[in-house]
Scaffold this motif. Structure first.
Motif, mmCIF file in Angstrom:
data_model
loop_
_atom_site.group_PDB
_atom_site.id
_atom_site.type_symbol
_atom_site.label_atom_id
_atom_site.label_comp_id
_atom_site.label_asym_id
_atom_site.label_seq_id
_atom_site.Cartn_x
_atom_site.Cartn_y
_atom_site.Cartn_z
ATOM 1 N N TYR A 1 0.806 -1.218 0.000
ATOM 2 C CA TYR A 1 0.000 0.000 0.000
ATOM 3 C C TYR A 1 0.841 1.272 0.000
ATOM 4 N N ILE A 2 2.050 1.216 0.553
ATOM 5 C CA ILE A 2 2.932 2.385 0.631
ATOM 6 C C ILE A 2 4.071 2.200 -0.357
ATOM 7 N N SER A 3 4.294 3.201 -1.207
ATOM 8 C CA SER A 3 5.358 3.090 -2.208
ATOM 9 C C SER A 3 6.696 3.589 -1.692
ATOM 10 N N SER A 4 6.685 4.635 -0.831
ATOM 11 C CA SER A 4 7.953 5.194 -0.371
ATOM 12 C C SER A 4 7.730 6.143 0.793
ATOM 13 N N VAL A 5 8.839 6.467 1.457
ATOM 14 C CA VAL A 5 8.853 7.493 2.497
ATOM 15 C C VAL A 5 9.410 8.771 1.886
ATOM 16 N N TRP B 1 11.057 16.313 8.440
ATOM 17 C CA TRP B 1 9.975 15.418 8.824
ATOM 18 C C TRP B 1 9.589 14.553 7.627
ATOM 19 N N ASN B 2 8.747 13.564 7.871
ATOM 20 C CA ASN B 2 8.470 12.575 6.838
ATOM 21 C C ASN B 2 6.978 12.420 6.589
ATOM 22 N N SER B 3 6.670 12.033 5.368
ATOM 23 C CA SER B 3 5.316 11.603 5.016
ATOM 24 C C SER B 3 5.438 10.329 4.202
ATOM 25 N N LEU B 4 4.311 9.687 3.943
ATOM 26 C CA LEU B 4 4.293 8.445 3.187
ATOM 27 C C LEU B 4 3.586 8.659 1.856
ATOM 28 N N ARG B 5 4.070 7.990 0.837
ATOM 29 C CA ARG B 5 3.390 8.001 -0.451
ATOM 30 C C ARG B 5 2.602 6.700 -0.596
ATOM 31 N N PHE B 6 1.320 6.828 -0.877
ATOM 32 C CA PHE B 6 0.508 5.650 -1.129
ATOM 33 C C PHE B 6 0.662 5.215 -2.586
#
Length: 266
Positions: A238-242, A249-254
């Motif tokens: 479900y998550i492609s990358s950070v 700071w970080n987010s997630l790519r769906f």
């Protein structure tokens, strides 16, 4: 555990910690301005000090002591309500809720428009057999206007203002040294999608509040990255990358995953 109540009364749930004055000036004021009765507002706190102070100051609201931490309080709320109960879920620092006007500009919702939004959330969710819905994740009218009005695929739902049909299967996990979840919005969105094959996002609405990092003293960039990496490892389908932002700071790519709900042609 709460006493039994009628399910046709819309509930507004706010999680709060050490913000006795702020909640009164922000989310609680917003709901009162929209004619939401105090008796339909549930404020979840995490310690005895807050429990006593909030009860004294907001005596007509339902003040409930839950567990500590993001994971603790979120999972407590899921346990507290019955399966299938409907509620609007909010952070305690929401300033405003907006929609796009006829010129694709942001405008604050009036009381009738707010009530319409709530009805729209739950009518869409019931038809689709969904248990989670939200609005566009940033208050940028240009970005919003370029989106379909409603999307049903896997997408990030920012839980600071979201709609829930209580689903007992949705329980957040703990990550990193802090053993909490600072990217809980992402996991909650994934878990609802896994269970129902659909999340609902109303992209022509948004909200404004205090986001990232405020009020959580133990949050730091190193541990935040660990949190993100562990979630990527747990949900690689479900998550492609950070994504590391400019501030560290970080987010997630769906990943782009279409609805798996057969009603919507998945």
């Amino acid at each position: 555990k709460k006493s039994s109540d009628t399910r046709n009364i819309m509930k507004d749930v706010i999680k709060s910690k050490n913000r006795l004055e702020k909640i009164g000036k922000k989310s609680l004021k917003l709901l009162r301005d929209y004619d939401v009765d105090d008796s339909d507002i549930y404020i979840f706190v995490s310690n005895d000090k807050d429990l006593n102070e909030y009860k004294e100051k907001y005596s007509n609201c339902n003040i409930i002591k839950g567990d500590e931490g993001i994971v603790g309080i979120d999972n407590f709320i899921v346990d507290y309500f019955d399966e299938g109960e409907e509620y609007i879920y909010m952070n305690d620092d929401i300033d405003s809720i907006y929609s796009l006007d006829e010129n694709d500009k942001k405008k604050k919702l009036d009381t009738n428009e707010f009530k319409y939004l709530v009805l729209k959330f739950f009518s869409e969710m019931r038809v689709a057999n969904a248990t989670y819905g939200g609005v566009y994740p940033c208050d940028n009218s240009l970005f919003m206007s370029n989106q379909d009005e409603i999307t049903y695929d896997l997408s990030i739902i920012i839980d600071g203002f979201s709609a829930c049909i209580n689903n007992k299967k949705i329980k957040l996990n703990r990550y990193g040294k802090h053993q909490d979840n600072w990217l809980s919005d992402y996991e909650k969105s994934i878990l609802h999608f896994i269970d129902r094959g659909i999340t609902i996002r109303l992209n022509h609405y948004c909200f404004k509040g205090e986001f990232f990092g405020k009020g959580i003293s133990e949050r730091n960039k190193e541990n935040h990255k660990i949190n993100a990496d562990e979630m990527l490892a747990k949900y690689p389908q479900y998550i492609s990358s950070v994504k590391t932002k400019s501030g560290g700071w970080n987010s997630l790519r769906f990943k782009k995953i279409k609805t798996l709900n057969l009603f919507f042609g998945g």
